[in-house]
Design an enzyme around this catalytic site. Sequence first.
Site, PDB file in Angstrom:
ATOM      1  N   ARG A  11       0.847  -1.193   0.000  1.00  0.00           N
ATOM      2  CA  ARG A  11       0.000   0.000   0.000  1.00  0.00           C
ATOM      3  C   ARG A  11       0.882   1.242   0.000  1.00  0.00           C
ATOM      4  O   ARG A  11       1.190   1.793  -1.041  1.00  0.00           O
ATOM      5  CB  ARG A  11      -0.980  -0.011   1.190  1.00  0.00           C
ATOM      6  CG  ARG A  11      -2.193   0.923   0.984  1.00  0.00           C
ATOM      7  CD  ARG A  11      -1.939   2.371   1.308  1.00  0.00           C
ATOM      8  NE  ARG A  11      -1.580   2.595   2.704  1.00  0.00           N
ATOM      9  CZ  ARG A  11      -1.298   3.805   3.200  1.00  0.00           C
ATOM     10  NH1 ARG A  11      -1.342   4.873   2.410  1.00  0.00           N
ATOM     11  NH2 ARG A  11      -0.943   3.952   4.467  1.00  0.00           N
ATOM     12  N   ASP A  12       1.333   1.633   1.150  1.00  0.00           N
ATOM     13  CA  ASP A  12       2.140   2.850   1.239  1.00  0.00           C
ATOM     14  C   ASP A  12       3.422   2.718   0.430  1.00  0.00           C
ATOM     15  O   ASP A  12       3.895   3.678  -0.179  1.00  0.00           O
ATOM     16  CB  ASP A  12       2.458   3.146   2.710  1.00  0.00           C
ATOM     17  CG  ASP A  12       2.815   4.591   2.949  1.00  0.00           C
ATOM     18  OD1 ASP A  12       2.914   5.348   1.979  1.00  0.00           O
ATOM     19  OD2 ASP A  12       2.988   4.970   4.116  1.00  0.00           O
ATOM     20  N   HIS A 203       3.288   4.520  12.688  1.00  0.00           N
ATOM     21  CA  HIS A 203       3.615   4.465  11.262  1.00  0.00           C
ATOM     22  C   HIS A 203       4.660   5.542  10.983  1.00  0.00           C
ATOM     23  O   HIS A 203       4.345   6.734  11.001  1.00  0.00           O
ATOM     24  CB  HIS A 203       2.354   4.705  10.425  1.00  0.00           C
ATOM     25  CG  HIS A 203       2.596   4.726   8.953  1.00  0.00           C
ATOM     26  ND1 HIS A 203       2.465   3.602   8.165  1.00  0.00           N
ATOM     27  CD2 HIS A 203       2.979   5.732   8.116  1.00  0.00           C
ATOM     28  CE1 HIS A 203       2.731   3.914   6.903  1.00  0.00           C
ATOM     29  NE2 HIS A 203       3.059   5.205   6.850  1.00  0.00           N
ATOM     30  N   HIS A 205       8.123   7.270   8.835  1.00  0.00           N
ATOM     31  CA  HIS A 205       8.893   7.432   7.607  1.00  0.00           C
ATOM     32  C   HIS A 205      10.312   7.838   7.986  1.00  0.00           C
ATOM     33  O   HIS A 205      10.549   8.347   9.086  1.00  0.00           O
ATOM     34  CB  HIS A 205       8.241   8.472   6.698  1.00  0.00           C
ATOM     35  CG  HIS A 205       6.990   7.977   6.029  1.00  0.00           C
ATOM     36  ND1 HIS A 205       6.893   7.807   4.666  1.00  0.00           N
ATOM     37  CD2 HIS A 205       5.798   7.593   6.539  1.00  0.00           C
ATOM     38  CE1 HIS A 205       5.689   7.346   4.360  1.00  0.00           C
ATOM     39  NE2 HIS A 205       5.001   7.210   5.482  1.00  0.00           N
ATOM     40  N   CYS A 236       3.890   9.461   0.452  1.00  0.00           N
ATOM     41  CA  CYS A 236       2.520   9.879   0.182  1.00  0.00           C
ATOM     42  C   CYS A 236       2.473  10.805  -1.033  1.00  0.00           C
ATOM     43  O   CYS A 236       3.178  11.823  -1.058  1.00  0.00           O
ATOM     44  CB  CYS A 236       1.935  10.595   1.402  1.00  0.00           C
ATOM     45  SG  CYS A 236       0.281  11.267   1.138  1.00  0.00           S
ATOM     46  N   ASN A 245       9.023   4.831   3.693  1.00  0.00           N
ATOM     47  CA  ASN A 245       8.730   4.346   5.035  1.00  0.00           C
ATOM     48  C   ASN A 245      10.008   3.872   5.708  1.00  0.00           C
ATOM     49  O   ASN A 245      11.036   3.644   5.064  1.00  0.00           O
ATOM     50  CB  ASN A 245       7.761   3.159   4.953  1.00  0.00           C
ATOM     51  CG  ASN A 245       6.394   3.554   4.444  1.00  0.00           C
ATOM     52  OD1 ASN A 245       5.518   3.919   5.203  1.00  0.00           O
ATOM     53  ND2 ASN A 245       6.207   3.482   3.136  1.00  0.00           N
TER      54      ASN A 245
END
Length: 303
Positions: A11-12, A203, A205, A236, A245
């Site tokens: 996903r990310d 979460h 980065h 993002c 990430n």
Amino acid sequence: MTAVLRDVTLRDGLQLTGKVLPTGRKAEIVRHLLALGVPELEIGSMARPDLVPPMANTLDLVAALTPAELQHCWLWVATPRHVEKALAAGVRNFQYCLSVSDAHNTANIGRTAEASVAAMPAAIRLAQEAGGSIQLCLATSFTCPFDGPVDPARVLAIAADPRTAGATDIVLADTLGQAHPAQVSALVTAVREQTPQRRIVFHGHDTWGMGVANTLAAIAAGAGMVDGSLGGLGGCPFAPGASGNTASEDILFATRPDWFTPASLAAMVGLTEDLLAELGEPNRSRTAEGARSKAAAFEWVAR
């Protein structure tokens, strides 16, 4: 205190690549990671495919996985309608995401944070009626690319809002990777002490090189789950300045869960290298770099 890793590569990790990875390849990655012992995965998003093309085949991936595999998988959603469509496809674990900052929520989701909070009870009800789990994910919990620093009181207000009370977990996202360990520790502690009891997810980065340090600070403060992606892939598309990430390999090498061994690291590094070569992306994992070193006497070096 220990925390489980959720790998968010699919996903990310894929959001900024601009490429749609074939469904079969995504399913292969899911099965490879689960076989290695990774306990949780984020496998896609209900975001509009014209805005985030790499997510276009998310529901095809869901259809390719078994119910047992889907028990370990989470899907990004932003509206009750997203939940409804994903439920029909077989999803049972949802990450309902909104940004603490109105400016970023408008750029990312097309509405104010208040509008997203107001819609959450319907999303919670749909998930609960199907026997599923839903997380409250708060993007830009620390800084916003448009408005700068985010007031922790705003994070706490959303976390304590009765309309978000049905969430099983709360995700605190350092969307831009600009937070530092003391800041992460303070916010995780405040959420743990001042808002309803639920698992806290961090979460992070690694934009400013603090990804692993912030993750360890979150765990020490009480986070029960932490996010990472293979090779530090990600970012993002609606957050200027956001980079990858925190690398899953780096988090695992630092935290050493029981299932993580030199053999599983070597297999993960191989998977990462193959995937990043397919995507034409750099490998940002320092652990992966170390695993390919010539320090043959160190058991974690891949041979």
